[in-house]
Enzyme design. Structure first.
Site, PDB file in Angstrom:
ATOM      1  N   ASP A  14      42.948 -12.485 -29.718  1.00 22.48           N
ATOM      2  CA  ASP A  14      43.541 -13.492 -28.817  1.00 22.48           C
ATOM      3  C   ASP A  14      43.508 -14.890 -29.414  1.00 22.48           C
ATOM      4  O   ASP A  14      44.478 -15.647 -29.342  1.00 22.48           O
ATOM      5  CB  ASP A  14      42.770 -13.561 -27.493  1.00 22.48           C
ATOM      6  CG  ASP A  14      42.936 -12.336 -26.642  1.00 22.48           C
ATOM      7  OD1 ASP A  14      42.210 -12.235 -25.629  1.00 22.48           O
ATOM      8  OD2 ASP A  14      43.762 -11.481 -26.978  1.00 22.48           O
ATOM      9  N   ARG A  23      50.456 -25.384 -31.124  1.00 24.40           N
ATOM     10  CA  ARG A  23      51.624 -26.172 -31.533  1.00 24.40           C
ATOM     11  C   ARG A  23      52.902 -25.344 -31.544  1.00 24.40           C
ATOM     12  O   ARG A  23      53.915 -25.758 -32.085  1.00 24.40           O
ATOM     13  CB  ARG A  23      51.398 -26.765 -32.938  1.00 24.40           C
ATOM     14  CG  ARG A  23      50.340 -27.832 -32.951  1.00 24.40           C
ATOM     15  CD  ARG A  23      50.560 -28.791 -34.086  1.00 24.40           C
ATOM     16  NE  ARG A  23      49.570 -29.853 -34.090  1.00 24.40           N
ATOM     17  CZ  ARG A  23      49.328 -30.626 -35.160  1.00 24.40           C
ATOM     18  NH1 ARG A  23      49.992 -30.391 -36.297  1.00 24.40           N
ATOM     19  NH2 ARG A  23      48.432 -31.580 -35.101  1.00 24.40           N
ATOM     20  N   ARG A  50      48.077 -12.023 -21.370  1.00 24.59           N
ATOM     21  CA  ARG A  50      47.830 -12.633 -20.070  1.00 24.59           C
ATOM     22  C   ARG A  50      49.145 -12.922 -19.355  1.00 24.59           C
ATOM     23  O   ARG A  50      50.163 -13.171 -19.999  1.00 24.59           O
ATOM     24  CB  ARG A  50      47.047 -13.940 -20.232  1.00 24.59           C
ATOM     25  CG  ARG A  50      45.553 -13.744 -20.493  1.00 24.59           C
ATOM     26  CD  ARG A  50      44.835 -15.081 -20.616  1.00 24.59           C
ATOM     27  NE  ARG A  50      43.383 -14.906 -20.582  1.00 24.59           N
ATOM     28  CZ  ARG A  50      42.657 -14.941 -19.462  1.00 24.59           C
ATOM     29  NH1 ARG A  50      43.268 -15.100 -18.288  1.00 24.59           N
ATOM     30  NH2 ARG A  50      41.347 -14.779 -19.509  1.00 24.59           N
ATOM     31  N   HIS A  55      48.084 -17.235 -24.928  1.00 23.95           N
ATOM     32  CA  HIS A  55      47.871 -16.962 -26.349  1.00 23.95           C
ATOM     33  C   HIS A  55      48.730 -15.787 -26.833  1.00 23.95           C
ATOM     34  O   HIS A  55      49.760 -16.006 -27.421  1.00 23.95           O
ATOM     35  CB  HIS A  55      46.376 -16.773 -26.697  1.00 23.95           C
ATOM     36  CG  HIS A  55      45.565 -15.966 -25.725  1.00 23.95           C
ATOM     37  ND1 HIS A  55      45.931 -14.710 -25.297  1.00 23.95           N
ATOM     38  CD2 HIS A  55      44.365 -16.245 -25.120  1.00 23.95           C
ATOM     39  CE1 HIS A  55      45.003 -14.255 -24.469  1.00 23.95           C
ATOM     40  NE2 HIS A  55      44.040 -15.162 -24.336  1.00 23.95           N
ATOM     41  N   GLU A  75      44.803  -5.385 -23.417  1.00 26.17           N
ATOM     42  CA  GLU A  75      44.142  -5.840 -22.190  1.00 26.17           C
ATOM     43  C   GLU A  75      45.202  -6.481 -21.296  1.00 26.17           C
ATOM     44  O   GLU A  75      46.039  -7.251 -21.779  1.00 26.17           O
ATOM     45  CB  GLU A  75      43.060  -6.875 -22.507  1.00 26.17           C
ATOM     46  CG  GLU A  75      41.836  -6.279 -23.133  1.00 26.17           C
ATOM     47  CD  GLU A  75      40.744  -7.305 -23.334  1.00 26.17           C
ATOM     48  OE1 GLU A  75      41.047  -8.500 -23.387  1.00 26.17           O
ATOM     49  OE2 GLU A  75      39.577  -6.894 -23.445  1.00 26.17           O
ATOM     50  N   THR A 105      38.363 -18.313 -19.276  1.00 30.66           N
ATOM     51  CA  THR A 105      38.322 -16.979 -19.869  1.00 30.66           C
ATOM     52  C   THR A 105      37.960 -16.013 -18.750  1.00 30.66           C
ATOM     53  O   THR A 105      37.770 -16.423 -17.607  1.00 30.66           O
ATOM     54  CB  THR A 105      37.317 -16.898 -21.030  1.00 30.66           C
ATOM     55  OG1 THR A 105      37.423 -15.602 -21.635  1.00 30.66           O
ATOM     56  CG2 THR A 105      35.887 -17.132 -20.571  1.00 30.66           C
ATOM     57  N   HIS A 196      32.672  -9.056 -24.180  1.00 29.55           N
ATOM     58  CA  HIS A 196      32.839 -10.420 -23.661  1.00 29.55           C
ATOM     59  C   HIS A 196      31.634 -11.295 -23.983  1.00 29.55           C
ATOM     60  O   HIS A 196      30.508 -11.009 -23.562  1.00 29.55           O
ATOM     61  CB  HIS A 196      33.138 -10.502 -22.166  1.00 29.55           C
ATOM     62  CG  HIS A 196      33.642 -11.883 -21.819  1.00 29.55           C
ATOM     63  ND1 HIS A 196      34.970 -12.241 -21.867  1.00 29.55           N
ATOM     64  CD2 HIS A 196      32.965 -13.010 -21.519  1.00 29.55           C
ATOM     65  CE1 HIS A 196      35.085 -13.526 -21.576  1.00 29.55           C
ATOM     66  NE2 HIS A 196      33.902 -14.020 -21.339  1.00 29.55           N
ATOM     67  N   GLY A 197      31.883 -12.302 -24.768  1.00 21.90           N
ATOM     68  CA  GLY A 197      30.839 -13.277 -25.091  1.00 21.90           C
ATOM     69  C   GLY A 197      29.817 -12.802 -26.106  1.00 21.90           C
ATOM     70  O   GLY A 197      28.800 -13.459 -26.346  1.00 21.90           O
ATOM     71  N   GLY A 218      35.757 -10.833 -29.956  1.00 18.92           N
ATOM     72  CA  GLY A 218      36.868 -11.627 -30.489  1.00 18.92           C
ATOM     73  C   GLY A 218      36.504 -13.061 -30.783  1.00 18.92           C
ATOM     74  O   GLY A 218      36.511 -13.492 -31.947  1.00 18.92           O
ATOM     75  N   HIS A 219      36.144 -13.792 -29.723  1.00 22.76           N
ATOM     76  CA  HIS A 219      35.954 -15.231 -29.877  1.00 22.76           C
ATOM     77  C   HIS A 219      34.982 -15.561 -31.006  1.00 22.76           C
ATOM     78  O   HIS A 219      35.252 -16.409 -31.872  1.00 22.76           O
ATOM     79  CB  HIS A 219      35.469 -15.826 -28.551  1.00 22.76           C
ATOM     80  CG  HIS A 219      35.391 -17.314 -28.555  1.00 22.76           C
ATOM     81  ND1 HIS A 219      34.206 -17.979 -28.792  1.00 22.76           N
ATOM     82  CD2 HIS A 219      36.338 -18.269 -28.379  1.00 22.76           C
ATOM     83  CE1 HIS A 219      34.423 -19.276 -28.757  1.00 22.76           C
ATOM     84  NE2 HIS A 219      35.697 -19.500 -28.500  1.00 22.76           N
TER      85      HIS A 219
HETATM   86  C1  LIG Z   1      38.380  -9.140 -20.849  1.00 21.74           C
HETATM   87  C2  LIG Z   1      37.638 -10.007 -21.782  1.00 21.74           C
HETATM   88  O1  LIG Z   1      36.485 -10.248 -21.651  1.00 21.74           O
HETATM   89  C3  LIG Z   1      38.330 -10.598 -22.943  1.00 21.74           C
HETATM   90  O2  LIG Z   1      38.742  -9.624 -23.776  1.00 21.74           O
HETATM   91  C4  LIG Z   1      39.506 -11.419 -22.517  1.00 21.74           C
HETATM   92  O3  LIG Z   1      40.526 -11.318 -23.472  1.00 21.74           O
HETATM   93  C5  LIG Z   1      39.027 -12.837 -22.380  1.00 21.74           C
HETATM   94  O4  LIG Z   1      40.144 -13.645 -22.178  1.00 21.74           O
HETATM   95  P1  LIG Z   1      40.503 -14.704 -23.319  1.00 21.74           P
HETATM   96  O5  LIG Z   1      40.653 -13.935 -24.591  1.00 21.74           O
HETATM   97  O6  LIG Z   1      41.776 -15.318 -22.806  1.00 21.74           O
HETATM   98  O7  LIG Z   1      39.338 -15.651 -23.383  1.00 21.74           O
HETATM   99  N1  LIG Z   2      36.885  -7.340 -23.679  1.00 21.52           N
HETATM  100  C1  LIG Z   2      36.130  -8.267 -24.504  1.00 21.52           C
HETATM  101  C2  LIG Z   2      36.959  -8.710 -25.667  1.00 21.52           C
HETATM  102  O1  LIG Z   2      37.971  -8.117 -25.979  1.00 21.52           O
HETATM  103  C3  LIG Z   2      36.529  -9.871 -26.468  1.00 21.52           C
HETATM  104  O2  LIG Z   2      35.857 -10.818 -25.691  1.00 21.52           O
HETATM  105  P1  LIG Z   2      35.301 -12.102 -26.499  1.00 21.52           P
HETATM  106  O3  LIG Z   2      34.458 -11.585 -27.631  1.00 21.52           O
HETATM  107  O4  LIG Z   2      36.506 -12.845 -27.010  1.00 21.52           O
HETATM  108  O5  LIG Z   2      34.495 -12.863 -25.479  1.00 21.52           O
END
Ligand SMILES: CC(=O)[C@@H](O)[C@H](O)COP(=O)(O)O
Ligand SMILES: NCC(=O)COP(=O)(O)O
Length: 250
Positions: A14, A23, A50, A55, A75, A105, A196-197, A218-219
């Site tokens: 994402d 941009r 989303r 994104h 997702e 998020t 997540h997180g 991901g993040h």
């Molecule tokens: C469901 C989840 O926890 C994430 O995978 C989700 O994609 C978070 O949304 P953002 O990536 O927009 O932060």
């Molecule tokens: N479902 C969780 C995910 O895909 C990634 O979450 P995050 O690591 O970006 O918080």
């Protein structure tokens, strides 16, 4: 003694798209990022289309579905629009998540128990298109039992409360909730994922929950990629997961 299965890594891209959308440029290309992540060891790619398209874009999902070598986990919210998109693009998997326009998020898990009939219909519509359905839920026995009743073969436990816990005591309590939730999910015959997180310094304890099948992260990976590059960021996470699971006490 049964061997403990390795834990799989789904890389959520994402926030590669977040940089692009900042941009509205043609770069960075999320497909390129996904292929790099796969070559670095990702077992799958997760992307959250989303409703507000902040994104990931529809064209990203179409290209990823066509070009990935591993598997696409789409997702999405539980809406007619998203179910139609999923049935058209046919990702390997769909993870149904709650969405609020104003959220920064994802803030919590899907309230499956509140509308079993709707969840059953969504699961059936996706399964009919040969898509593996996962429900993104809190570590709550009521939601886990509801997910099983809705016919989802997979749940993804929301680890955000664990990741955001204020201190070691709160984190331990959240970890214990996740351990109990994973156990219950296994007892109900569900495949149990989590996400997540999660990041490089909080993921090990989650890896030691022996029946967790896959982590979607991901993040934290994209944030490290900004500093070191995506290939090493993914390889680092794979190594972290493998090392933690290898230490699991039987
Ligand atoms: C469901 C989840 O926890 C994430 O995978 C989700 O994609 C978070 O949304 P953002 O990536 O927009 O932060
Ligand atoms: N479902 C969780 C995910 O895909 C990634 O979450 P995050 O690591 O970006 O918080």
């Amino acid at each position: 003694m049964n061997a403990i299965a390795p834990i799989l890594l789904g890389v959520n891209i994402d926030h590669i798209a977040t940089l692009r959308q900042a941009r509205h440029t043609r770069y960075p290309e999320v497909v390129q990022a996904a292929l790099i992540a796969e070559q670095a060891g990702a077992d799958g790619i997760t992307a959250h289309l989303r409703e507000d398209r902040r994104h990931i874009q529809d064209r990203d999902i179409e290209l990823l579905a066509a070009l990935l070598h591993s598997r696409l986990n789409l997702e999405m919210a539980v809406t007619d629009e998203m179910i139609a998109i999923a049935r058209k693009t046919r990702p390997a998997a769909c993870c149904l998540v709650p969405e609020k326009r104003a959220e920064l998020t994802t803030e919590g898990g899907l309230d499956v128990a509140a509308d079993i009939a709707r969840m059953k219909d969504a699961c059936a519509a996706l399964a009919e298109a040969d898509i593996e359905v996962s429900l993104f839920i809190d570590a709550d026995p009521r939601q886990i039992e509801a997910a099983a009743r809705a016919g989802a073969p997979v749940i993804e436990l929301h680890t955000g409360h664990y990741a955001d816990a204020a201190g070691p005591g709160a984190r331990r309590r959240e970890l214990e909730r996740l351990q109990a939730a994973a156990r219950l999910g296994g007892e109900l015959g569900l495949t149990v994922n989590a996400g997540h997180g999660l990041h490089y310094h909080n993921v090990a304890d989650i890896c030691r929950i022996s029946n967790i099948h896959e982590l979607n992260i991901g993040h934290a990976i994209v944030a490290r990629a900004v500093m070191t590059g995506l290939d090493p960021a993914v390889r680092d996470m794979k190594r972290t997961l493998e090392a933690a699971r290898a230490l699991i006490d039987r």
